[in-house]
Design a protein around this motif. Sequence first.
Motif, PDB file in Angstrom:
ATOM      1  N   ALA A 174       0.376  -1.600  -0.097  1.00 21.27           N
ATOM      2  CA  ALA A 174      -0.366  -0.161   0.107  1.00 21.27           C
ATOM      3  C   ALA A 174       1.328   0.985   0.045  1.00 21.27           C
ATOM      4  O   ALA A 174       0.281   2.408   0.325  1.00 21.27           O
ATOM      5  CB  ALA A 174      -0.890  -0.096   1.456  1.00 21.27           C
ATOM      6  N   SER A 175       1.533   1.154   0.308  1.00 21.54           N
ATOM      7  CA  SER A 175       2.890   2.481   0.398  1.00 21.54           C
ATOM      8  C   SER A 175       4.095   1.824  -0.845  1.00 21.54           C
ATOM      9  O   SER A 175       4.923   1.533  -0.585  1.00 21.54           O
ATOM     10  CB  SER A 175       4.196   2.063   2.339  1.00 21.54           C
ATOM     11  OG  SER A 175       5.214   2.989   1.807  1.00 21.54           O
ATOM     12  N   LEU A 176       3.443   2.809  -1.568  1.00 17.78           N
ATOM     13  CA  LEU A 176       3.980   2.896  -2.831  1.00 17.78           C
ATOM     14  C   LEU A 176       4.988   3.766  -3.171  1.00 17.78           C
ATOM     15  O   LEU A 176       6.138   4.115  -4.231  1.00 17.78           O
ATOM     16  CB  LEU A 176       3.271   3.028  -4.224  1.00 17.78           C
ATOM     17  CG  LEU A 176       1.786   1.799  -3.652  1.00 17.78           C
ATOM     18  CD1 LEU A 176       1.564   2.345  -5.605  1.00 17.78           C
ATOM     19  CD2 LEU A 176       2.665   0.412  -3.916  1.00 17.78           C
ATOM     20  N   GLN A 177       5.166   5.511  -2.049  1.00 16.23           N
ATOM     21  CA  GLN A 177       5.978   5.834  -2.185  1.00 16.23           C
ATOM     22  C   GLN A 177       7.724   5.067  -1.776  1.00 16.23           C
ATOM     23  O   GLN A 177       7.453   4.423  -1.209  1.00 16.23           O
ATOM     24  CB  GLN A 177       6.519   6.974  -1.215  1.00 16.23           C
ATOM     25  CG  GLN A 177       4.178   7.700  -1.969  1.00 16.23           C
ATOM     26  CD  GLN A 177       3.423   7.231  -0.778  1.00 16.23           C
ATOM     27  OE1 GLN A 177       3.601   6.418   0.488  1.00 16.23           O
ATOM     28  NE2 GLN A 177       2.320   7.287  -1.296  1.00 16.23           N
ATOM     29  N   PRO A 178       9.072   6.130  -2.356  1.00 10.79           N
ATOM     30  CA  PRO A 178      10.171   5.763  -2.147  1.00 10.79           C
ATOM     31  C   PRO A 178      10.386   6.167  -0.363  1.00 10.79           C
ATOM     32  O   PRO A 178       9.426   6.870   0.126  1.00 10.79           O
ATOM     33  CB  PRO A 178      10.831   6.316  -2.832  1.00 10.79           C
ATOM     34  CG  PRO A 178      10.282   7.413  -3.499  1.00 10.79           C
ATOM     35  CD  PRO A 178       8.514   6.654  -2.953  1.00 10.79           C
ATOM     36  N   ARG A 179      11.024   5.344   0.171  1.00 11.54           N
ATOM     37  CA  ARG A 179      10.943   5.064   1.785  1.00 11.54           C
ATOM     38  C   ARG A 179      12.493   5.913   1.881  1.00 11.54           C
ATOM     39  O   ARG A 179      13.280   6.159   1.133  1.00 11.54           O
ATOM     40  CB  ARG A 179      11.702   3.771   2.683  1.00 11.54           C
ATOM     41  CG  ARG A 179      11.414   3.369   3.656  1.00 11.54           C
ATOM     42  CD  ARG A 179      10.710   3.463   4.149  1.00 11.54           C
ATOM     43  NE  ARG A 179       9.945   2.521   4.146  1.00 11.54           N
ATOM     44  CZ  ARG A 179       8.993   2.241   4.317  1.00 11.54           C
ATOM     45  NH1 ARG A 179       8.421   2.884   4.952  1.00 11.54           N
ATOM     46  NH2 ARG A 179       8.107   0.777   4.579  1.00 11.54           N
ATOM     47  N   LEU A 180      11.933   6.932   3.613  1.00  7.44           N
ATOM     48  CA  LEU A 180      13.082   7.356   4.091  1.00  7.44           C
ATOM     49  C   LEU A 180      13.349   6.639   5.652  1.00  7.44           C
ATOM     50  O   LEU A 180      11.838   7.007   5.826  1.00  7.44           O
ATOM     51  CB  LEU A 180      12.527   8.762   4.015  1.00  7.44           C
ATOM     52  CG  LEU A 180      13.248  10.002   4.453  1.00  7.44           C
ATOM     53  CD1 LEU A 180      13.906  11.642   3.491  1.00  7.44           C
ATOM     54  CD2 LEU A 180      12.923  10.413   5.628  1.00  7.44           C
ATOM     55  N   MET A 181      14.024   6.811   5.964  1.00  5.21           N
ATOM     56  CA  MET A 181      14.253   6.705   7.241  1.00  5.21           C
ATOM     57  C   MET A 181      14.898   7.593   8.100  1.00  5.21           C
ATOM     58  O   MET A 181      16.337   8.088   7.662  1.00  5.21           O
ATOM     59  CB  MET A 181      14.730   5.387   7.574  1.00  5.21           C
ATOM     60  CG  MET A 181      14.379   4.373   7.223  1.00  5.21           C
ATOM     61  SD  MET A 181      15.341   2.329   7.348  1.00  5.21           S
ATOM     62  CE  MET A 181      14.278   1.168   6.808  1.00  5.21           C
ATOM     63  N   MET A 182      14.435   7.264   9.409  1.00  2.00           N
ATOM     64  CA  MET A 182      14.834   8.954  10.398  1.00  2.00           C
ATOM     65  C   MET A 182      15.295   8.142  11.803  1.00  2.00           C
ATOM     66  O   MET A 182      14.230   7.368  11.909  1.00  2.00           O
ATOM     67  CB  MET A 182      14.277  10.378  10.519  1.00  2.00           C
ATOM     68  CG  MET A 182      13.199  10.113  10.773  1.00  2.00           C
ATOM     69  SD  MET A 182      11.306  11.424  10.588  1.00  2.00           S
ATOM     70  CE  MET A 182      12.693  12.615  11.828  1.00  2.00           C
ATOM     71  N   ASN A 183      15.495   9.100  12.844  1.00  2.00           N
ATOM     72  CA  ASN A 183      15.314   8.177  13.758  1.00  2.00           C
ATOM     73  C   ASN A 183      14.431   9.306  15.160  1.00  2.00           C
ATOM     74  O   ASN A 183      14.469  10.486  14.677  1.00  2.00           O
ATOM     75  CB  ASN A 183      16.946   9.001  14.976  1.00  2.00           C
ATOM     76  CG  ASN A 183      17.508   8.681  16.075  1.00  2.00           C
ATOM     77  OD1 ASN A 183      16.505   8.775  17.289  1.00  2.00           O
ATOM     78  ND2 ASN A 183      18.430   7.882  15.686  1.00  2.00           N
TER      79      ASN A 183
END
Length: 817
Positions: A174-183
Amino acid sequence: MKLALRQFRRGLAAGDYRTLIAALVVTIAALTAVGLFAGRMAKLLNTEANNLLAADAVLTADHPIPAHFAGAARAAGLVVAQTQAFPSMAAKGDAAVLASVKVIDGAYPLRGKLWLTGHAESATGAPPAGSVWLDPRLANRLNLKVGDALRLGNTQFNVAALIEREPDAALDFASLQPRLMMNAADLARTGLVGFGSRIKYRLLVAGPPQAVAAWQQQARSALARGERLEDVREARPEVKTALERAETFLRLVTLLAATLSGTAVLLAARRFAARRADAVALYVTLGATRAQIRGILLGELLLLFVFGALAGGALGWGAQEVLGWAVRDRLPAPLPAGSVWPWIAACGFGGVLLIGVAGPALLRLAATPPIRVLRRETTAPPRLWLTLALTGIATAALFVGVAGNAKLAAIVAAGIAGALLAAGLLGWALLLLFGRFAKGFAARIAVRQLARRRWLAAAQLGALAVGLLGLWLLTVVERDLLSAWEKRVPVDAPNQFAINIQPDQAASFDKAFADAGFAPPALQPMIRGRWVAQNGKPVDPKRFEEDRAQRLAEREFNLSWGETLRADNRLDAGTPLDESKPGYSVEAGLAKTLGIRLGDTLTFDVAGTWVSAPVVNLRTVDWDSFRVNFFVVGTRSLFAELPASLITSFHLPVERRDVVARWSAQFPNVTFIDVGEVLGEVRRVLELASSALRLVFGFCLAAGLTVLLAALETTAPERRREAAVMRALGASRAQITRVQWIEGAAIGATAGLVAGVAASVSGWLLAREVLELTVPWNWQLPLMSLATGVLLAALITAWERRQLSRASALRLLRDPG
């Protein structure tokens, strides 16, 4: 008990219990080893599959998760991490791209590995404060590289690394957007989270299986609205299918081991009881009461059971440790600890068969006058049939318990019952045929002896048929069923999905593949629609009792049209879709969950247009094919004029993954999803299950050979006595050999033919009805089995000829056993 112990020691020394102890020890050892090893392997498979969850258990919610869930997990000694996911714009200068932001708090991932580009080791935890990790797609769209600055909300972040592989990414289509990970420590200063924010909260838990299961049970009872426990089987149908199929294979082998070894115990217990006749007559003659005789016989039986349970348990436990050691290099992790329950279940199974069969026969001996015991004319005690009935019920219950699947147990039981019935009918027909056309001394004597002891011959015939059936079923499982499963997940199975391709991009998309040296993949339309009515009544998610059914009824469906009966789809009910008429094809599992029946009228809301049509068919989908599949497919006349995008799946070699970045730049609206981790997990399940099955086949073969030995000994004393009578009457050794050869060949050929046919039928049914595999009919198996039966007869004849040459006719008449 002293006398019983003395008799037991003497019997061990004299070899009186040889076959019975062998059958009992093999039964308990095989079921202990197979059950324990299969159970440990199943735990490992489930644990490894949880890599796709990044945890052993996950609690998700649409609101902050109450602290008591994490507190209870920590109190149980479990490791905990938390994540939050929401969409937001990531920007560089004037350029901005919608990204899926994952906020990490704790040692993420708890299972599986997070790989960052250019790093030799997997990463654990969150990015350092003030920095982020990016999906390469996001970096390409914003022209970012490691060390550049990126704006997220009110804050500037440093790009510390690019994400190469994320363990749980493939679960969230469902989450088709590219990923960004943060603290998580940086979240507040971004200003992105406030009232009305659409955030998905996840609590990740990992630890020992028992502790995780206890926490899940506790958490399930405390779930509130918007909270649910995630399951990797539910999230990925391919993994669910692979795990369930692996468990079914392991249960099938365990069931065959139980069937074979149980048959051996039945035969050996009957033989043991028959050999006690002379001892019972002696006890009665010396003045023992019936109660004393019962105590002696049952005490001896109890000692046999204890000896078999301890020896079989030790052998089975040691053997499965050796199996684990043998396969350790192929395992992704050490095998979990075993449980004592397989040994207890094996002892229960062996004990029920031993005491339930030999016990009534011994009680019958104790209730019979001495002279009738010596004449082998026993009297059945009043409660014999009740005892046998209880034994049968207990055995059936244990049989179903071992199978763990009613359909699996029914097919194997039907195969055994069919083999016994067919063996009896075919044996009776052949006996009549031989009696009418038999010519020559040897043939006439062989037919006469079989007719005189027809019930014993039938018992031997049935036992041989069951033994050979079990062995051939093992062959079918390993050679046909297992290979059919392996072919379902080929090396070039699709490992990439491309979503949101626009119809006017189809030609250029195909050209991009061709320019890169790949064959253009087949594109299939995809339409988003919400299920709004069934048979004219509005769909109310709250009316469903299951949590999964409620979620399915609430969410939007991916619909499609076009070909539905490919190789990975099978029609279960109804008729194929007619493209000129409105109609739906619904996946059978979804239909069962949502209560959709053939002929129901379904209505979907597609971009404000209500589309109604009847359910024309129900179909089974092979999700482990990794091709594009849909729960609901309509006809072209329903959807052709509605807005649709295109979707496809294709195989991309690992060394060519760089082309995805180029395609993403050329088609910025298209989302490429790497399901290589899911595919790898399915392959890992397959490889581990295959290794486990091939290792435990040895125990099943040992059980099968024990059945054959017990079956041969069922009528051995009668055959030896008949041979002694013929020798005393002047028959030559050659004539006796021919008689035994004809008799053995008739029984062996009949049992072999029946076993081969029964194994072919049972294997085909197991493949179709239980494992959902396509296996061609094995025409060679009945002929191979018939030849094996004849060969077995030749070996029996050679062995008995050797035994007869060592003993005089007088000795054989005195003691044929």
